[in-house]
Design an enzyme around this catalytic site. Structure first.
Site, short mmCIF file in Angstrom:
data_model
loop_
_atom_site.label_atom_id
_atom_site.label_comp_id
_atom_site.label_asym_id
_atom_site.label_seq_id
_atom_site.Cartn_x
_atom_site.Cartn_y
_atom_site.Cartn_z
N TYR A 1 -2.65 9.35 -25.92
CA TYR A 1 -3.32 8.25 -25.27
C TYR A 1 -2.96 8.02 -23.58
O TYR A 1 -3.69 7.86 -22.84
CB TYR A 1 -2.99 7.02 -26.08
CG TYR A 1 -3.75 5.45 -25.52
CD1 TYR A 1 -5.03 5.64 -25.93
CD2 TYR A 1 -3.12 4.71 -24.91
CE1 TYR A 1 -5.81 4.11 -25.52
CE2 TYR A 1 -3.80 3.48 -24.29
CZ TYR A 1 -5.11 3.15 -24.68
OH TYR A 1 -5.89 2.25 -24.39
N LYS B 1 -5.33 8.55 -20.53
CA LYS B 1 -5.75 7.39 -19.74
C LYS B 1 -5.33 7.49 -18.22
O LYS B 1 -5.74 7.06 -17.17
CB LYS B 1 -4.98 6.15 -20.15
CG LYS B 1 -5.63 5.44 -21.55
CD LYS B 1 -7.07 5.33 -21.30
CE LYS B 1 -7.77 4.50 -22.35
NZ LYS B 1 -9.38 4.38 -22.12
#
Length: 305
Positions: free
Chosen positions: A165, A169
């Site tokens: 993640y 991001k």
């Protein structure tokens, strides 16, 4: 000053729940026509249903707004292109893209499967690439566009168990930085929202007694600001529980070392000056860094610029 979106067409991905739902409804309340995109999967990306997107559309229409539901998988470029084509056919343009769709498959790096790593990157990073790529020619043709990436503190600062993640991001920040440069002459602005909100994504990691403060409604005003006509550009805005801030990447001015001193030992010896925060600057392109280094080298070598 009142920020309105009358006559604007917006696509919001992952808009069936949480932040995306709030973004879509708020854009519609301020006059935008909205494509409510949601694959309808669970938090880990499994499953799929158009019910959530249709419910948001019904809510928008009940309030007098205009919206359509779309179930495109943002990781599938063909589906994304069809979504953009549908919006253009219905309303003639696409002015705003909110890259919000996301999934979580959290595990420590030693335990995460590469398939789960790839999947998270596909949705967050490649989903943002696909959607931005699909609207890009249209926005260039219009001479107007607003694109919002959704980044995270997990990418900018790290968070245990979120290597996949976090990598995705931070990746959207690199995407944003270059799209800003390539879109400037076409009236396209690209910014990023770093939200802190109590959604399906955060329900397991935030203490229950604080969840009530972290509403999507406390984040969405920041999103509306960065996709407005007078939006900034190349800006990371953070939002949560009513607090708004700007995240900036800085680089220290550094220290030039002559050729005989370009060794790891001399770097260690001069580390305090090399890393001195008092000399830090915000760069707006990779060329700024190159210019700084060459200017210092030229000065040190006595080369006239």
């Amino acid at each position: 000053m009142s920020i309105r979106f009358d006559g604007r067409v917006a696509i919001v991905t992952g808009a069936g729940n949480g932040l995306g739902r709030c973004h879509a409804i708020s854009l519609a309340e301020r006059g935008a026509k909205v494509v409510v995109n949601d694959l309808g999967g669970a938090r880990d990306g499994s499953g799929g249903s158009s019910d959530a997107a249709k419910a948001v559309v019904a809510e928008i229409e009940a309030a007098g707004g205009e919206a359509i539901a779309n179930g495109a998988n943002v990781a599938d470029m063909e589906q994304v292109q069809a979504m953009v084509d549908e919006a253009r056919e219905k309303w003639g343009r696409v002015d705003i893209l909110v890259n919000n769709a996301g999934v979580l498959r959290d595990k420590s790096f030693s335990k995460v499967e590469i398939d789960d790593f790839d999947f998270v990157l596909d949705v967050h990073l490649m989903g943002s690439v696909n959607c931005s790529k699909a609207v890009w020619p249209l926005m260039r043709e219009q001479g107007y566009g607003r694109i919002a990436m959704t980044t995270s503190s997990s990418g900018m600062y790290g968070n245990f168990g979120q290597t996949n993640y976090g990598a995705a991001k931070m990746g959207v920040i690199g995407l944003m930085n270059t799209l800003v440069l390539e879109g400037a002459k076409y009236g396209i602005k690209v910014n990023a929202l770093s939200p802190c909100a109590a959604t399906r994504m955060t329900e397991d990691i935030i203490p229950e007694n604080l969840l009530g403060l972290l509403t999507p409604e406390s984040v969405t005003p920041a999103l509306l600001f960065i996709v407005s006509d007078d939006a900034p550009n190349r800006t990371i805005i953070t939002a949560g529980a009513g607090t708004f801030a700007r995240t900036i990447v800085y680089e220290t001015g550094g220290k030039w070392l002559p050729e005989e001193d370009q060794t790891p030992e001399k770097i260690a010896e001069n580390w305090a000056e090399i890393s001195d925060a008092a000399s830090q600057m915000e760069y707006t392109s990779g060329n700024d860094q190159t210019q700084n280094m060459l200017t210092k080298a030229a000065t040190g070598l006595g080369i006239k610029l």
